[in-house]
Design a protein around this motif. Structure first.
Motif, short mmCIF file in Angstrom:
data_model
loop_
_atom_site.label_atom_id
_atom_site.label_comp_id
_atom_site.label_asym_id
_atom_site.label_seq_id
_atom_site.Cartn_x
_atom_site.Cartn_y
_atom_site.Cartn_z
N LEU A 56 8.95 -1.47 -14.96
CA LEU A 56 8.85 -1.49 -13.37
C LEU A 56 10.11 -2.41 -12.71
O LEU A 56 10.76 -2.20 -11.61
CB LEU A 56 7.62 -1.88 -12.77
N PHE A 57 10.32 -3.47 -13.47
CA PHE A 57 11.47 -4.62 -13.07
C PHE A 57 12.64 -4.34 -13.84
O PHE A 57 13.51 -5.47 -13.88
CB PHE A 57 10.75 -5.98 -13.37
N ASN A 58 12.66 -3.27 -14.59
CA ASN A 58 14.19 -3.12 -15.31
C ASN A 58 14.45 -1.79 -14.90
O ASN A 58 15.35 -1.05 -15.95
CB ASN A 58 13.92 -3.50 -16.54
N SER B 285 0.61 -1.17 -0.17
CA SER B 285 0.16 0.02 -0.01
C SER B 285 0.87 1.43 -0.08
O SER B 285 0.43 2.22 -0.22
CB SER B 285 -0.94 0.01 1.23
N ASP B 286 2.16 1.37 0.25
CA ASP B 286 3.07 2.44 0.33
C ASP B 286 3.42 2.90 -1.20
O ASP B 286 4.05 3.82 -1.47
CB ASP B 286 4.40 2.01 1.12
N PHE B 287 3.01 1.81 -2.08
CA PHE B 287 3.33 2.14 -3.52
C PHE B 287 2.21 2.88 -4.01
O PHE B 287 1.19 2.44 -4.01
CB PHE B 287 3.55 0.82 -4.29
N THR B 288 2.48 4.09 -4.17
CA THR B 288 1.36 5.35 -4.58
C THR B 288 0.73 4.99 -6.01
O THR B 288 -0.38 5.86 -6.13
CB THR B 288 1.81 6.50 -4.16
N GLU B 289 1.47 4.54 -6.98
CA GLU B 289 1.10 4.47 -8.06
C GLU B 289 0.22 3.11 -8.22
O GLU B 289 0.78 2.13 -7.90
CB GLU B 289 2.44 4.28 -9.26
N GLU B 290 -0.78 3.03 -8.81
CA GLU B 290 -1.79 2.03 -8.84
C GLU B 290 -1.16 0.73 -9.25
O GLU B 290 -1.08 -0.47 -8.95
CB GLU B 290 -3.33 2.36 -9.36
N ILE C 236 3.35 -11.53 -13.44
CA ILE C 236 2.70 -10.48 -13.22
C ILE C 236 2.18 -9.57 -14.44
O ILE C 236 1.10 -8.96 -14.30
CB ILE C 236 3.57 -9.54 -12.51
N ALA C 237 3.06 -9.38 -15.48
CA ALA C 237 2.84 -8.78 -16.61
C ALA C 237 1.76 -9.40 -17.33
O ALA C 237 0.59 -8.75 -17.73
CB ALA C 237 3.88 -8.70 -17.67
N ALA C 238 1.46 -10.87 -17.30
CA ALA C 238 0.32 -11.56 -17.77
C ALA C 238 -1.04 -11.09 -17.37
O ALA C 238 -2.13 -11.47 -17.82
CB ALA C 238 0.74 -13.02 -17.85
N TYR D 154 2.00 -0.04 -9.83
CA TYR D 154 3.09 -0.42 -8.94
C TYR D 154 2.72 -1.10 -7.71
O TYR D 154 3.08 -2.11 -7.15
CB TYR D 154 3.81 1.06 -8.34
N ARG D 155 1.47 -0.62 -7.16
CA ARG D 155 0.84 -1.13 -6.01
C ARG D 155 0.19 -2.61 -6.07
O ARG D 155 0.59 -3.67 -5.59
CB ARG D 155 -0.51 -0.26 -5.65
N LYS D 156 -0.37 -2.82 -7.35
CA LYS D 156 -0.68 -4.20 -7.90
C LYS D 156 0.62 -5.14 -7.86
O LYS D 156 0.55 -6.10 -7.51
CB LYS D 156 -1.60 -3.75 -9.06
N ALA D 157 1.78 -4.65 -8.68
CA ALA D 157 2.85 -5.46 -9.01
C ALA D 157 3.46 -5.91 -7.64
O ALA D 157 4.07 -6.89 -7.22
CB ALA D 157 3.57 -4.65 -9.73
N ALA D 158 3.51 -4.55 -6.51
CA ALA D 158 3.97 -5.05 -5.33
C ALA D 158 3.46 -6.07 -4.73
O ALA D 158 3.71 -6.97 -3.95
CB ALA D 158 4.05 -3.75 -4.50
N GLU D 159 2.08 -5.73 -4.65
CA GLU D 159 1.05 -6.86 -4.20
C GLU D 159 1.25 -8.54 -4.38
O GLU D 159 1.53 -9.35 -3.61
CB GLU D 159 -0.36 -6.71 -4.18
#
Length: 592
Positions: free
Chosen positions: A526-528, A481-486, A510-512, A488-493
């Motif tokens: 995000l991962f590069n 939840s600390d990732f403020t871009e939506e 995750i990309a899929a 990014y937050r989904k990817a972090a979850e």
């Protein structure tokens, strides 16, 4: 887009090494855990396109294109997701079940198929008209150009009638909807005039993709109308920069090279004369997409462009693009004739084969034209010419290849090998040549500087995948939840969940999860993220702490601004997070 089970898609993905798949389209070189090459999606001179098998992803640091092995094929081949899965499954030996479609995927697949059917139907209609009394003028034109009935059949040549709504009315009778006809590029619409054909009173050249499917048309006007030549607009199925006229036939040639022409008639004339390896770009200059497509089918391309000034300029533009993807390029001299069609009519196929056998190395061709700009009788001008040659020889980064060219050039221009080699070394020293990958990529605009907070969030997630040992440290202070871009937050979850369950992160999975190409690109980025070159453990601990503090502080600020006065629970969480941040700023983060 067929909905295959997640397990089946993962099986196809796991059995499709992304580096092996991409290397079928792009020349890659291994550097560390990744492979690098020239991006097939934009023009560039230095490699910025990376493929990382461990992440099962590709990413271009120049244009931002990125995704997994499926999205690469979708972008490069203009495939649907289902077509990408089917292609890779076939290569990997995975048996797929009967397709099942979601409503959205079915609409997308149906639309693409409907456009292909409309183009095929149009091609059949044009073909029929050419052989009717309506097409007498176009048939006479083709006959005058020396084309046989068999050649016209092989290339599906046709005629569009003189009535401006003829094809429109025909396709409507076949049951095609206005929306499909508009999207196909075959018909345009106006409120007053209704449907109007894109092509009318023209000799028609169907354009096919490598699989032989009609994706567009070219048309030459019969009479004095303008424009003389007209091509289909780009559509969902027709991308001019990724298709070549005649490649559906030329790709199966037994000849060692492909002949690259400027026009449809040159390709057809060459094929009729027995040169089944001829192709042409579709009314556009050669692009990196064309070059990458050619690279799939050949290692050598011979340019057979017009011998006039425009043709020479086109050749000079094409040579570096082909060279950048690793294609050996030569130039066929057709003087005193303008183009292959004219040459063949005058001297025949045997003489043309002799010109192919005598084709000039593209670099030496460039130098021969460059020489015209200098007065070789004047010592100063002659020296300037040699210095310009030296600069150009620096383009060859491999020492052996460069020395071979130095030897060839020295022999041609009567300058000693060692003298020219010294000039090359001097030119390299003066230019301060940057190491590969450092210079700005050509053909793209420099990307705007990204928001610092986005960079920090990307950096943390990239760190997480590069070194999963950091997870216990990071998760203690940073929640998804600390990732403020939506996105990014989904990817972090998902990343946190994967790490908790398996101890690994799978970016491709995750990309899929995202359907939109832009979202897949963002996940790839995000991962590069660029990780600074940090050598010592202390420096890495310091950088990690600073990144965590920035992200936590930003999260608190964003939530504070959005907090409703009545949200007591939210206020309590903020107070706790601020207290934790104060403690964090005093702590030393240790990496084991």
């Amino acid at each position: 887009m067929p909905l295959y089970s997640e397990n089946l898609i993962e099986e196809v993905r796991s059995k499709s090494n992304i580096a092996d798949v991409v290397s079928g389209y792009v020349k890659l070189q291994k550097k560390g855990n990744s492979y690098f090459g020239l991006c097939p999606f934009h023009n560039e001179k230095t490699p910025s396109f990376s493929v990382t098998p461990g992440k099962e992803m590709y990413y271009c640091y120049g244009c931002g294109a990125g995704g997994d092995v499926f999205s690469f094929l979708m972008k490069y081949e203009n495939f649907t997701f289902g077509e990408a899965v089917e292609t890779l499954a076939k290569q990997a030996g995975v048996t797929l079940p009967v397709k099942e479609f979601s409503s959205r995927a079915k609409r997308e697949s149906d639309k693409r198929q409907r456009l292909l059917e409309a183009n095929k139907e149009a091609g059949k209609y044009f073909y029929m008209l050419l052989r009717s009394e309506h097409g007498a003028a176009a048939l006479a034109y083709f006959k005058k150009r020396g084309l046989s009935d068999e050649t016209m059949r092989r290339f599906g040549l046709g005629y569009s009638d003189k009535f401006s709504d003829d094809l429109y009315r025909y396709l409507k009778k076949q049951g095609y909807e206005d929306e499909v006809l508009k999207d196909s590029g075959l018909v345009s619409y106006s409120e007053r005039g209704g449907g109007r054909d894109k092509f009318w009173n023209r000799a028609m050249f169907p354009i096919m993709d490598v699989r032989g499917k009609v994706i567009g048309f070219g048309g030459r006007v019969m009479g004095d109308g303008e424009p003389k030549y007209l091509n289909s607009p780009e559509t969902v199925i027709f991308d001019k920069s990724r298709n070549l006229y005649g490649l559906h036939i030329a790709r199966t040639t037994k000849k060692p090279q492909l002949l690259l022409c400027e026009g449809y008639m040159d390709v057809i004339a060459l094929h009729q004369a027995g040169f089944d390896n001829a192709v042409a770009s579709l009314g556009t200059s050669l692009t990196s997409g064309h070059a990458s497509l050619l690279k799939r089918y050949t290692k050598e391309v011979y340019l057979t462009y017009d011998s006039d000034g425009a043709g020479v300029k086109a050749a000079l533009r094409a040579i570096p693009i082909l060279r950048d993807v690793g294609i050996l390029t030569k130039v066929v001299d057709m003087t005193p004739y303008k183009d292959p069609d004219e040459f063949l009519k005058a001297l025949g196929a045997e003489a043309y084969q002799e010109r192919i056998d005598q084709a000039e190395n593209s670099f030496l061709f460039e130098l021969r034209l460059l020489e015209r700009e200098f007065d070789m009788k004047d010592p100063e001008s002659k020296t300037a010419f040699y210095n310009e040659i030296a600069k150009r020889l620096l383009e060859f980064t491999e020492e052996l290849e460069r020395d071979n060219y130095i030897e060839a050039v020295a022999g041609r221009y009567q300058i000693g090998f060692q003298n020219l080699r010294k000039l090359v070394i001097s030119a390299g020293t003066k230019s301060g040549m940057a190491p590969p990958g450092r210079r700005l990529k050509s053909g793209i605009h420099e990307k705007k500087k990204e928001d610092g907070m986005k960079q920090s969030q990307k950096l943390l997630l990239t760190w997480l995948i590069e070194d999963t040992r950091l997870f216990p440290v990071i998760k203690e202070f940073i929640k998804p939840s600390d990732f403020t871009e939506e996105i990014y937050r989904k990817a972090a979850e998902v990343s946190y969940r994967q790490l908790n369950e398996t101890g690994e992160v799978h970016p491709a999975k995750i990309a899929a999860m995202f359907e939109e190409e832009e979202d897949k690109r963002e996940i790839a980025a995000l991962f590069n993220a660029y990780i600074p070159n940090i050598e010592t453990k202390a420096e890495k601990e310091k950088a990690l702490k600073e990144t965590i503090v920035r992200i936590k502080r930003n999260s608190i600020d964003v939530r504070s601004n959005d907090l409703a006065p009545t949200d007591i629970a939210g206020l309590q969480r903020l107070v706790e997070d601020k207290r934790q941040l104060e403690q964090l700023e005093k702590l030393h983060i240790s990496i084991e």
